[in-house]
Design a protein around this motif. Structure first.
Motif, mmCIF file in Angstrom:
data_model
loop_
_atom_site.group_PDB
_atom_site.id
_atom_site.type_symbol
_atom_site.label_atom_id
_atom_site.label_comp_id
_atom_site.label_asym_id
_atom_site.label_seq_id
_atom_site.Cartn_x
_atom_site.Cartn_y
_atom_site.Cartn_z
ATOM 1 N N THR A 112 18.683 -50.941 -4.629
ATOM 2 C CA THR A 112 19.018 -51.419 -3.328
ATOM 3 C C THR A 112 20.008 -52.724 -3.260
ATOM 4 O O THR A 112 21.046 -52.966 -2.813
ATOM 5 N N GLU A 113 19.187 -53.571 -3.581
ATOM 6 C CA GLU A 113 19.942 -54.948 -3.766
ATOM 7 C C GLU A 113 21.437 -55.076 -4.541
ATOM 8 O O GLU A 113 22.682 -55.542 -3.715
ATOM 9 N N PRO A 114 21.418 -54.565 -5.621
ATOM 10 C CA PRO A 114 22.931 -54.494 -6.133
ATOM 11 C C PRO A 114 23.747 -53.683 -5.642
ATOM 12 O O PRO A 114 25.028 -54.023 -5.412
ATOM 13 N N MET A 115 23.266 -52.479 -4.945
ATOM 14 C CA MET A 115 24.223 -51.687 -4.478
ATOM 15 C C MET A 115 24.689 -52.167 -3.062
ATOM 16 O O MET A 115 25.898 -51.890 -2.667
ATOM 17 N N VAL A 116 24.027 -53.007 -2.406
ATOM 18 C CA VAL A 116 24.276 -53.795 -0.883
ATOM 19 C C VAL A 116 25.371 -54.691 -1.301
ATOM 20 O O VAL A 116 26.387 -54.758 -0.854
ATOM 21 N N LEU A 117 24.999 -55.501 -2.396
ATOM 22 C CA LEU A 117 25.842 -56.715 -2.586
ATOM 23 C C LEU A 117 27.164 -56.307 -3.377
ATOM 24 O O LEU A 117 27.938 -57.202 -3.270
ATOM 25 N N ARG A 118 27.042 -55.235 -3.713
ATOM 26 C CA ARG A 118 28.341 -54.763 -4.468
ATOM 27 C C ARG A 118 29.602 -54.576 -3.536
ATOM 28 O O ARG A 118 30.539 -54.813 -3.882
ATOM 29 N N ASN A 119 29.431 -54.569 -2.273
ATOM 30 C CA ASN A 119 30.360 -54.484 -1.133
ATOM 31 C C ASN A 119 31.206 -56.067 -1.200
ATOM 32 O O ASN A 119 32.298 -56.056 -0.874
ATOM 33 N N ASN A 120 30.454 -57.205 -1.749
ATOM 34 C CA ASN A 120 30.798 -58.593 -1.756
ATOM 35 C C ASN A 120 31.190 -58.745 -3.096
ATOM 36 O O ASN A 120 31.871 -60.030 -3.262
ATOM 37 N N ALA A 121 30.832 -58.030 -4.249
ATOM 38 C CA ALA A 121 30.983 -58.566 -5.382
ATOM 39 C C ALA A 121 31.427 -57.515 -6.337
ATOM 40 O O ALA A 121 30.766 -56.959 -7.170
ATOM 41 N N ASN A 122 32.545 -56.775 -5.869
ATOM 42 C CA ASN A 122 33.116 -55.464 -6.832
ATOM 43 C C ASN A 122 33.349 -55.792 -8.396
ATOM 44 O O ASN A 122 32.949 -55.130 -9.146
ATOM 45 N N SER A 123 33.795 -57.019 -8.558
ATOM 46 C CA SER A 123 34.204 -57.276 -9.821
ATOM 47 C C SER A 123 32.725 -57.504 -10.511
ATOM 48 O O SER A 123 32.947 -57.354 -11.804
ATOM 49 N N ALA A 124 31.875 -58.187 -10.021
ATOM 50 C CA ALA A 124 30.580 -58.445 -10.921
ATOM 51 C C ALA A 124 29.635 -57.108 -10.887
ATOM 52 O O ALA A 124 28.645 -57.212 -12.013
ATOM 53 N N ILE A 125 29.750 -56.267 -10.120
ATOM 54 C CA ILE A 125 28.629 -55.058 -9.806
ATOM 55 C C ILE A 125 29.504 -53.957 -9.994
ATOM 56 O O ILE A 125 29.972 -53.399 -8.898
ATOM 57 N N PRO A 126 29.752 -53.281 -11.293
ATOM 58 C CA PRO A 126 30.211 -51.869 -11.191
ATOM 59 C C PRO A 126 29.303 -51.019 -10.470
ATOM 60 O O PRO A 126 28.205 -51.207 -10.457
ATOM 61 N N PRO A 127 29.964 -49.526 -10.241
ATOM 62 C CA PRO A 127 29.240 -48.510 -9.815
ATOM 63 C C PRO A 127 27.953 -48.288 -10.724
ATOM 64 O O PRO A 127 27.162 -47.562 -10.257
ATOM 65 N N GLU A 128 28.305 -48.350 -11.990
ATOM 66 C CA GLU A 128 27.238 -48.021 -13.031
ATOM 67 C C GLU A 128 26.185 -49.197 -13.430
ATOM 68 O O GLU A 128 25.961 -49.325 -14.683
ATOM 69 N N TYR A 129 26.094 -50.176 -12.359
ATOM 70 C CA TYR A 129 25.312 -51.513 -12.930
ATOM 71 C C TYR A 129 23.940 -51.102 -13.404
ATOM 72 O O TYR A 129 23.530 -51.769 -14.311
ATOM 73 N N THR A 130 23.263 -50.349 -12.617
ATOM 74 C CA THR A 130 21.880 -49.945 -13.189
ATOM 75 C C THR A 130 21.803 -48.341 -13.324
ATOM 76 O O THR A 130 22.585 -47.830 -12.903
ATOM 77 N N PRO A 131 20.756 -48.074 -14.116
ATOM 78 C CA PRO A 131 20.722 -46.285 -14.228
ATOM 79 C C PRO A 131 20.683 -45.664 -12.841
ATOM 80 O O PRO A 131 21.209 -44.704 -12.806
ATOM 81 N N ASN A 132 19.852 -46.300 -11.849
ATOM 82 C CA ASN A 132 19.851 -45.528 -10.739
ATOM 83 C C ASN A 132 21.433 -45.387 -9.965
ATOM 84 O O ASN A 132 21.641 -44.504 -9.229
ATOM 85 N N MET A 133 22.315 -46.584 -9.846
ATOM 86 C CA MET A 133 23.479 -46.581 -9.503
ATOM 87 C C MET A 133 24.264 -45.699 -10.271
ATOM 88 O O MET A 133 25.111 -44.988 -9.789
ATOM 89 N N TYR A 134 24.044 -45.421 -11.493
ATOM 90 C CA TYR A 134 24.915 -44.723 -12.509
ATOM 91 C C TYR A 134 24.589 -43.187 -11.968
ATOM 92 O O TYR A 134 25.575 -42.481 -11.878
#
Length: 308
Positions: free
Chosen positions: A242-264
């Motif tokens: 949840t945390e990286p998924m929500v924060l990804r809106n503000n940090a696209n370059s730091a958090i890719p869509p496949e950042y964690t296995p759940n996001m992948y």
């Protein structure tokens, strides 16, 4: 002699009473059982069933057995995400446990009314929904609007970029620690409250200091609760989402869509339309979480009290 006869319960009466009690027990647990089967067992079985198939536009959906599982455990994106969450686990779990233990020990030693207020304040971050907490920290970390930027500018300093690729790891660790430490603290504090105070009085009479009482009596006596808290933190961190998924809106370059296995898994399903492989990733992650948890419980069996 007559007293003994009065205490004897006829065999048939006892069986009937036990049967009725069992029926009431099944009746009261039935709602939970139905929800458990519908929303946990059935989705798990369906996900495993789906993971045994593959879809291509040329051949359609075909049965491939365990081929997806062979693929996922050699998939560099999945393995990189797994390494990342393991690194988060190694860093975050000890920090959360240490802070929770220190706060619980401090609150347990406080005898004033301020203790209950402090307990509520420490627990408050857990009461805030995770999504809301992540949005709040996204604002605080913002380089353009965040209060940290103004604070640093007051002293003529340049504010650090909390959402840059090099600092996102620490920013997420801070968010999760802030959110969950109060919850773990309450569990440890409840365990401390169950220790008989006579032990403390005896130790004080023998000349033990408060620090010594905390280290030699309190901490060893809540080891089982500490093991339970560690298992909770371990399971939660390995499913980091949840945390990286929500924060990804503000940090696209730091958090890719496949950042964690759940996001992948989510990216595979909704971005690349690979439902079968997404189910495999989810099932493989769940399997690894179970293995990690069972391994940890086996290694800490003596401390957790499960050995008894």
């Amino acid at each position: 002699m007559s007293k003994k006869k009065n205490n004897v319960v006829p065999h048939g009466t006892k069986s009937l009473s036990t049967t009725r009690a069992n029926r009431w027990g099944w009746l009261f647990t039935a709602p939970f059982g139905i929800v458990f089967i519908l929303f946990l067992v059935v989705p798990l079985v369906y996900a495993f069933f789906v993971s045994l198939y593959s879809y291509t536009q040329v051949r359609g959906t075909i049965f491939t057995g365990l081929a997806n599982y062979k693929r996922v455990f050699t998939d560099p994106i999945f393995l990189n995400g797994l390494k990342l969450v393991v690194l988060y686990t190694i860093v975050m779990v000890p920090i959360q446990l240490l802070f929770a233990l220190l706060l619980a020990l401090v609150l347990d030693s406080m005898k004033s009314k301020f203790a209950s207020v402090s307990r509520l304040l420490y627990f408050l971050p857990y009461a805030i929904p995770v999504v809301i907490g992540a949005l709040m920290w996204g604002f605080l970390y913002s380089k353009d609007m965040g209060p940290f930027t103004s604070l640093f500018q007051l002293f003529g300093m340049k504010a650090p970029d909390f959402l840059a690729p090099g600092s996102i790891f620490g920013s997420l660790v801070n968010m999760v620690t802030w959110q969950w430490t109060g919850y773990y603290m309450v569990i440890l504090y409840s365990a401390l409250q169950s220790i008989p105070t006579d032990l403390y009085e005896s130790a004080r009479i023998d000349g033990a200091s408060e620090v010594k009482i905390a280290l030699k009596i309190k901490v060893p006596m809540i080891t089982s609760s500490m093991v339970m808290v560690t298992i909770f933190a371990l399971i939660g961190t390995l499913q980091f989402y949840t945390e990286p998924m929500v924060l990804r809106n503000n940090a696209n370059s730091a958090i890719p869509p496949e950042y964690t296995p759940n996001m992948y898994a989510q990216a595979l399903e909704f971005n690349y339309n690979q439902m079968n492989y997404a189910a495999t990733v989810s099932f493989a992650l769940g399997l690894l979480v179970v293995i990690f948890s069972v391994l940890f419980m086996t290694l800490t069996r003596k401390q957790s009290g499960l050995e008894d």
